[in-house]
Design an enzyme around this catalytic site. Structure first.
Site, PDB file in Angstrom:
ATOM      1  N   ASP A 130       0.755   4.615   2.147  1.00 29.43           N
ATOM      2  CA  ASP A 130       0.604   5.820   1.289  1.00 29.43           C
ATOM      3  C   ASP A 130      -0.934   6.463   1.680  1.00 29.43           C
ATOM      4  OD1 ASP A 130       2.780   5.661  -0.658  1.00 29.43           O
ATOM      5  OD2 ASP A 130       1.957   3.820  -0.957  1.00 29.43           O
TER       6      ASP A 130
ATOM      7  N   GLN B 128      -2.382   9.173  -0.562  1.00 25.90           N
ATOM      8  CA  GLN B 128      -3.043   8.520  -1.637  1.00 25.90           C
ATOM      9  C   GLN B 128      -4.225   8.063  -1.471  1.00 25.90           C
ATOM     10  OE1 GLN B 128      -0.488   6.397  -4.447  1.00 25.90           O
ATOM     11  NE2 GLN B 128      -1.192   4.403  -3.493  1.00 25.90           N
TER      12      GLN B 128
ATOM     13  N   LEU C 266       7.248  -6.160  -6.428  1.00 23.47           N
ATOM     14  CA  LEU C 266       6.285  -6.450  -5.250  1.00 23.47           C
ATOM     15  C   LEU C 266       7.086  -6.919  -3.907  1.00 23.47           C
ATOM     16  CD1 LEU C 266       3.715  -8.519  -7.343  1.00 23.47           C
ATOM     17  CD2 LEU C 266       3.765  -6.251  -6.761  1.00 23.47           C
TER      18      LEU C 266
ATOM     19  N   GLY D 180       4.203  -6.111   1.528  1.00 29.86           N
ATOM     20  CA  GLY D 180       3.076  -5.218   1.771  1.00 29.86           C
ATOM     21  C   GLY D 180       2.196  -5.559   0.717  1.00 29.86           C
ATOM     22  N   HIS D 181       2.336  -5.441  -0.549  1.00 27.36           N
ATOM     23  CA  HIS D 181       1.596  -5.919  -1.759  1.00 27.36           C
ATOM     24  C   HIS D 181       1.021  -7.220  -1.532  1.00 27.36           C
ATOM     25  CE1 HIS D 181       4.511  -3.261  -3.930  1.00 27.36           C
ATOM     26  NE2 HIS D 181       3.514  -2.560  -4.180  1.00 27.36           N
TER      27      HIS D 181
ATOM     28  N   SER E 256       8.637  -0.817   1.321  1.00 27.09           N
ATOM     29  CA  SER E 256       8.370   0.101   0.199  1.00 27.09           C
ATOM     30  C   SER E 256       9.610  -0.540  -0.942  1.00 27.09           C
ATOM     31  CB  SER E 256       8.772   1.518   0.342  1.00 27.09           C
ATOM     32  OG  SER E 256       9.081   1.977  -0.674  1.00 27.09           O
ATOM     33  N   SER E 257       9.009  -0.614  -2.019  1.00 26.30           N
ATOM     34  CA  SER E 257       9.739  -0.716  -3.367  1.00 26.30           C
ATOM     35  C   SER E 257      11.087  -0.170  -3.305  1.00 26.30           C
ATOM     36  CB  SER E 257       8.891  -0.693  -4.481  1.00 26.30           C
ATOM     37  OG  SER E 257       7.842  -1.384  -4.532  1.00 26.30           O
ATOM     38  N   ARG E 258      11.010   1.086  -2.837  1.00 16.43           N
ATOM     39  CA  ARG E 258      12.169   1.938  -2.802  1.00 16.43           C
ATOM     40  C   ARG E 258      13.467   1.372  -1.800  1.00 16.43           C
ATOM     41  NH1 ARG E 258       8.362   6.220  -4.289  1.00 16.43           N
ATOM     42  NH2 ARG E 258       8.870   6.944  -6.086  1.00 16.43           N
TER      43      ARG E 258
ATOM     44  N   GLU F   2      -2.270   1.699   3.619  1.00 15.59           N
ATOM     45  CA  GLU F   2      -2.138   3.064   4.533  1.00 15.59           C
ATOM     46  C   GLU F   2      -0.789   3.679   4.400  1.00 15.59           C
ATOM     47  OE1 GLU F   2      -3.967   2.316   8.432  1.00 15.59           O
ATOM     48  OE2 GLU F   2      -5.697   2.503   7.760  1.00 15.59           O
TER      49      GLU F   2
HETATM   50  O1  PAF Z   1       0.819   2.987  -4.815  1.00 13.71           O
HETATM   51  C1  PAF Z   1       1.155   2.782  -5.754  1.00 13.71           C
HETATM   52  O2  PAF Z   1       1.894   1.707  -6.013  1.00 13.71           O
HETATM   53  C2  PAF Z   1       0.886   3.490  -7.031  1.00 13.71           C
HETATM   54  O3  PAF Z   1       0.660   4.913  -6.911  1.00 13.71           O
HETATM   55  C3  PAF Z   1      -0.610   3.053  -7.589  1.00 13.71           C
HETATM   56  C4  PAF Z   1      -1.808   3.109  -6.619  1.00 13.71           C
HETATM   57  C5  PAF Z   1      -0.514   1.540  -8.164  1.00 13.71           C
HETATM   58  C6  PAF Z   1      -1.097   3.945  -8.902  1.00 13.71           C
HETATM   59  O4  PAF Z   1      -0.213   4.074  -9.800  1.00 13.71           O
END
Ligand code: PAF
Length: 253
Positions: free
Chosen positions: A149, A152, A32, A35-36, A184-186, A147
């Site tokens: 992603d 997605q 986390l 952003g989260h 980003s977590s990355r 946003e």
């Molecule tokens: O954005 C993410 O972290 C993932 O793609 C999600 C939406 C939790 C689905 O695994």
């Protein structure tokens, strides 16, 4: 915060939650960051209760190496969730989400085939499948997605419309570090030089330069471009830096 690893225990609790109380859900794969947390804060403002899910979803990783290397930071994630005062955490086991002989997947055959879908076959199939499962488990009034992603988020929004799902999908603007890099977590896997390159990419994307010109500049910096595209009034980019794939997007300048 109540933690649920068992889906049935969560569902019993969900049944008992008064219908007068609204529930917001934030789905994550852990690791986390701010952003989260901003999604969670918005959910807390708009709902009586907030559920966070942590599930590193194997079906959305086209590359086993990427799945193995995905940062796992359970302890610090739980600390952060306590600080934000999250009500419920659902962290189901892989075998509960994908039991043996489960051959059902959610597919979209248009937008999911573009941008990230081109270089990550089946990625969005995995994402939409897990999001559908988690939406059904959460039975929330609202679900929050960033946003960052963008592809997605739009696919999830479209899926809920097309299948008449009752949860409202709320999109939250990308949260960036002061240097412009989208959280980003990355990012934690980048070296100092890698991070400078990532910041260069984030800044370049927002300039008025043409797509061709941007590609050229990225390549000069030793950054491998996966795609750089404009669709409608939006600009999308994905690059490889130190074996790490980073994505970003913005309104077309
Ligand atoms: O954005 C993410 O972290 C993932 O793609 C999600 C939406 C939790 C689905 O695994």
């Amino acid at each position: 915060m109540k933690v649920y690893n068992d889906i049935n225990a969560w569902l019993s609790m969900r049944k008992e939650l008064s219908t007068h109380l609204s529930l917001g859900v934030v789905m994550t794969m852990g690791a986390l960051h701010e952003g989260h947390l901003s999604l969670m804060r918005q959910s807390k403002q708009e709902n009586d209760r907030t559920l966070v899910t942590i599930f590193v979803n194997p079906t959305q990783f086209d590359n086993k190496n990427d799945l193995q290397k995905y940062p796992k930071t359970w302890e610090s994630d739980c600390d952060l969730l306590q600080q934000v005062e999250i009500d419920y955490l659902l962290a189901p086991r892989v075998s509960h989400i994908y039991p043996a002989h489960d051959y059902f997947y959610m597919n979209e055959n248009h937008f999911s085939q573009q941008l990230c879908g081109l270089s990550r076959p089946n990625h969005f199939q995995g994402v939409l499948t897990i999001v559908l499962k988690l939406l059904n488990l959460a039975q929330a009034q609202r679900a929050y997605f960033g946003e960052k992603d963008y592809q997605q988020a739009k696919l999830i929004q479209k899926m809920t419309q097309c299948f008449f799902l009752p949860t409202q999908i709320i999109l939250h603007p990308t949260i960036r570090d002061p240097d412009g890099l989208a959280l980003s977590s990355r990012n934690t896997r980048l070296s100092e030089t890698g991070r400078e390159k990532a910041t260069f990419f984030a800044r370049l994307l927002k300039t008025e330069k043409s797509v061709l010109n941007m590609k050229h500049q990225l390549e000069l910096e030793g950054i491998q471009v996966d795609y750089l595209e404009e669709i409608g009034q939006h600009r999308f980019g994905a690059v490889w830096i130190e074996d790490i794939r980073l994505i970003d997007n913005c309104a077309k300048p």
